[in-house]
Design an enzyme around this catalytic site. Structure first.
Site, PDB file in Angstrom:
ATOM      1  N   HIS A   1       0.809  -1.221   0.000  1.00 59.79           N
ATOM      2  CA  HIS A   1       0.000   0.000   0.000  1.00 59.79           C
ATOM      3  C   HIS A   1       0.841   1.269   0.000  1.00 59.79           C
ATOM      4  CE1 HIS A   1      -3.158  -2.971   1.161  1.00 59.79           C
ATOM      5  NE2 HIS A   1      -3.749  -2.296   0.205  1.00 59.79           N
TER       6      HIS A   1
ATOM      7  N   GLY B   1     -16.295  -0.768 -11.584  1.00 55.91           N
ATOM      8  CA  GLY B   1     -15.337   0.309 -11.812  1.00 55.91           C
ATOM      9  C   GLY B   1     -15.435   0.899 -13.205  1.00 55.91           C
TER      10      GLY B   1
ATOM     11  N   ASP C   1      -6.426  -0.472  -7.694  1.00 50.97           N
ATOM     12  CA  ASP C   1      -5.992  -1.445  -6.690  1.00 50.97           C
ATOM     13  C   ASP C   1      -6.783  -2.728  -6.933  1.00 50.97           C
ATOM     14  OD1 ASP C   1      -5.067  -2.770  -4.507  1.00 50.97           O
ATOM     15  OD2 ASP C   1      -5.970  -1.444  -3.016  1.00 50.97           O
TER      16      ASP C   1
END
Lengths: 480, 283
Positions: free
Chosen positions: B62, B138, B155
């Protein structure tokens, strides 16, 4: 009432698999063991049921056991008097319809935008075509259905015709007024034959156009492998009460293989069962996918998405709302260009693209995420490739002038001539342009200057010419 | 006692982690979600039996997903995160006071709920008032937008399940359109090591190259992922990831990190030869 849960061919093959018979019969690959590459490629489960007709597995040519049972179940599921497992594609079903009703010299009334297989069947049977002009939408550049008035006129002018042939629906999802055509044909003692290559779902979905059998047609050729989910090349031929089912079986036997594939037959049996049990929900889902995709694509801009709002009570009597047909004229791209960009750049294969339309086939096997990909890609294509809007497509119907029957012309002594010098001669082969997907010539027709000019201008506009022996369509075979 | 969680990295290679307890298991509309308590890696989140994160090494992933872009672009205000059900990418973004708004698009609402309950150290990102969550596809979310975001973070999971659309050219093209004229897109870029991930990695890179004028790849070491060698994509319209790195500005922000620093930033963009070959970039 039969039990539609049953699938006799499927069940028998499963049982055979469990019995572990030692095969001393064909096929020679012996459940795949003799062809390792093929087995690795297709899998053991698949090859273990690629078997031959036997006493226990019945025979497609002379069905008395599981195949007869499977066909009876199919007949009931489709609301037909008789149904036949067909393993030569819907082309074989079309041939069987024509050979069952049209003998040498008999007339068949049919729309000009029939599938190539219909004209080919006439080349073999010796029937005489009587064409009805399908109307054309200039805005969309596609052929429509037949108007009832024109069919009635053709029936009245040709009282000796034996049958009327109807596309139910066309490739683009357009239906003629089938019930009215059946009433008129039957009143004149003519049979009605339906090409339902794109209509298997009409038998199971709700809120879809009427199916051939329900409308009272005498025969229907149903591509189970398109909307029905079976394997490619499998098809159903359906018959109503007006035909002798044993005679139809004999006709099918004229051209059918005697080694019908159990992969194809079982896929028909399994798919029939699935549709009989779940077809309504499945096609509700397909309709929802298509409707969702239409709404989303409309919002992109420049794509003209069409559906049942086209219905005009006659030449577009009904529309198949599972079809996702899109006109690209305002985008300035040909439908075939969108087809190619989707394939080459976005890894998306759609069914078809012509000069100003494309067709994305939505089915039982779709997933929401793939529909999202298609919509996303269409946004991108507009952003990256939009050009000035294209022209409409004008098409004036040229009534064919029949000089010889298709059979006489095709089998006659013939020779090639350059297309531009062919005016006045009699064509020995068919010639078709996309768009609008209407044959310009069938074997036996006089080639006019008007047709020569039209072919020339179609070629300049980028239409695709097909049907001639010369694959480049620079020359055409003429009689003499 | 415990039992072994096994993940196949290839047909011939497995990673086994000793697990004390299965905390959560559910089949959502999109995928099978499991959370385990392990001895070595802390809690482990898997989707369709593939490890998505572990408490022990998720910081590497991350931090590397978020900070390189933040150290290059000086004025990131609006951010879109696609995927990221666990929320850890948001946690890293929320360390920047100048970011005004973060949209998160995650297709699987069940995943978000599971992470909020069982992975609080990741899901802490959801509690920031700048974050708006959209439970949606998305590609669908982004296709209508143009000229909105300074940064898009993709991600995603592997391109073999629900994450597949996030590796397509139409998605990258729509991201390009949704970015402002100097925007950056960072994506989870798979691994070059085993052929399964490597093929996806090459395809993704080719598709990104077709949509963005600047397209680089950088790497990190993530022990719980297949081979441990993982890549990220840096795609941008104007900013170069190395020439435009403003180390002084970023270091002045005093963002607490355990993996990322601005020296490592430079190094991460220098790739092994076999990876350069795969990407079709000159050595």
């Amino acid at each position: 009432m039969l039990d539609q849960q049953r699938a006799p061919v499927w069940e028998a093959l499963e049982e055979m698999r469990r019995e572990k018979l030692v095969p001393f019969d064909v096929p020679g690959h012996k459940r795949g063991r003799g062809n390792k590459d093929l087995m690795d490629f297709l899998g053991e489960r698949c090859l273990s049921v690629d078997v031959n007709s036997t006493k226990y597995l019945d025979s497609l040519c002379h069905p008395t056991g599981i195949i007869a049972e499977g066909e009876a179940l199919a007949a009931e599921a489709f609301g037909a008097t008789a149904a036949y497992f067909m393993v030569g594609g819907t082309t074989a079903s079309i041939q069987a319809m024509i050979f069952s009703t049209i003998r040498e010299g008999d007339k068949l009334i049919l729309p000009r935008n029939v599938h190539q297989s219909v004209i080919n069947a006439l080349v073999i049977s010796g029937g005489i075509p009587v064409y009805v002009n399908p109307q054309v939408s200039e805005r969309l550049g596609i052929a429509l259905g037949m108007s009832v008035a024109e069919v009635r006129a053709a029936i009245e002018e040709n009282p000796d015709a034996r049958a009327v042939f109807v596309n139910n629906p066309t490739y683009y999802g357009i239906c003629s007024n089938l019930r009215e055509i059946v009433a008129c044909a039957h009143a004149h003692g003519m049979k009605v034959l339906c090409d339902e290559a794109h209509g298997a779902h009409f038998y199971f979905g709700e809120g879809l156009p009427v199916s051939g059998m329900k409308a009272g047609a005498d025969m229907a050729a149903v591509s189970m492998h398109k909307s029905g989910g079976s394997l490619t090349q499998s098809s159903f031929l359906l018959c109503g009460p007006g035909l002798d089912p044993d005679y139809v079986r004999q006709i099918i036997g004229l051209t059918m293989t005697t080694s019908g594939s159990y992969l194809l037959i079982s896929s028909l049996d399994i798919s029939r069962r699935g549709l009989a049990l779940n077809g309504r929900e499945v096609f509700e889902k397909v309709k929802q996918y298509a409707s969702y995709a239409r709404d989303e694509i409309r919002q992109i801009g420049d794509y003209l998405v069409y559906s049942d709002e086209l219905i005009n009570g006659d030449t577009i009597f009904d529309f198949d709302t599972t079809k996702l047909s899109v006109n690209t004229r305002d985008l300035g791209l040909a439908g075939i260009e969108v087809h190619d960009i989707l394939h080459d750049e976005y890894d998306i294969q759609i069914e078809f693209g012509d000069l100003s339309n494309f067709l994305a086939y939505i089915s039982i096997g779709d997933k929401t995420k793939n529909i999202e990909r298609l919509i996303g890609a269409l946004y991108e294509i507009r952003r990256r490739y939009k050009r000035a809007a294209g022209q409409g497509f004008s098409y004036e119907y040229m009534a064919p002038r029949l000089v010889l029957t298709p059979k006489e012309a095709f089998w006659a002594k013939k020779h090639p001539v350059p297309l531009k010098e062919a005016a006045g001669l009699v064509s020995a082969e068919a010639l078709m342009t996309y768009p609008p997907g209407i044959p310009l010539l069938a074997p036996g027709e006089r080639i006019t200057q008007e047709i020569v000019d039209f072919i020339h201008s179609s070629r300049e506009k980028g239409c695709v010419l097909t049907g001639t022996r010369d694959i480049t369509a620079q020359t055409i075979q003429v009689v003499g | 006692m415990g039992f072994w969680f096994s993940e196949s990295h290839t047909d011939n290679v497995k990673l086994n982690i000793l697990v004390d307890e299965q905390l959560y298991s559910r089949q959502s509309n999109y995928q099978k979600i499991d959370i385990f308590q392990s001895r070595e890696f802390g809690r482990v989140l898997t989707l369709d039996d593939v490890i998505v994160l572990t408490e022990k090494d998720e910081f590497i992933y991350h931090e590397m997903l978020i900070h390189p872009a933040m150290a290059v672009h000086p004025a990131i205000r609006r951010v879109l995160v696609v995927g990221a059900g666990d929320g850890a990418a948001l946690r890293e973004l929320c360390r920047y006071p100048d970011i005004e708004a973060i949209d998160v698009v995650e297709i699987d609402g069940t995943l978000v709920e599971a992470c909020q309950e069982y992975l609080p150290s990741c899901a802490v990102g959801y509690s920031d008032p700048r974050v708006t969550v959209h439970i949606q596809d998305g590609l669908k979310f982004i296709r209508r937008l143009s000229d909105v975001y300074d940064l898009i973070i993709v991600d995603s999971t592997d391109p073999f399940g629900p994450g597949e659309v996030l590796f397509t050219k139409e998605f990258y093209g729509n991201c390009y359109k949704a970015l402002r004229e100097d925007g950056i897109m960072i994506n989870q870029h798979e691994s070059p090591f085993y052929s399964y991930e490597a093929d996806a990695m090459k395809r993704a890179h080719r598709r990104i190259k077709e949509s963005f004028p600047i397209h680089s790849v950088y790497q990190a070491h993530i022990p719980s992922y297949p081979s441990g060698h993982w890549l990220f994509g840096f795609a941008s319209i104007t900013f170069d990831p190395l020439k435009d790195l403003d180390a002084e500005r970023w270091n002045a922000l005093n963002i607490p990190t355990r993996y990322y620093n601005t020296d490592l930033h430079r190094g991460a963009f220098y790739l092994p030869n076999y990876v350069k070959d795969m990407l079709g970039e000159g050595r």
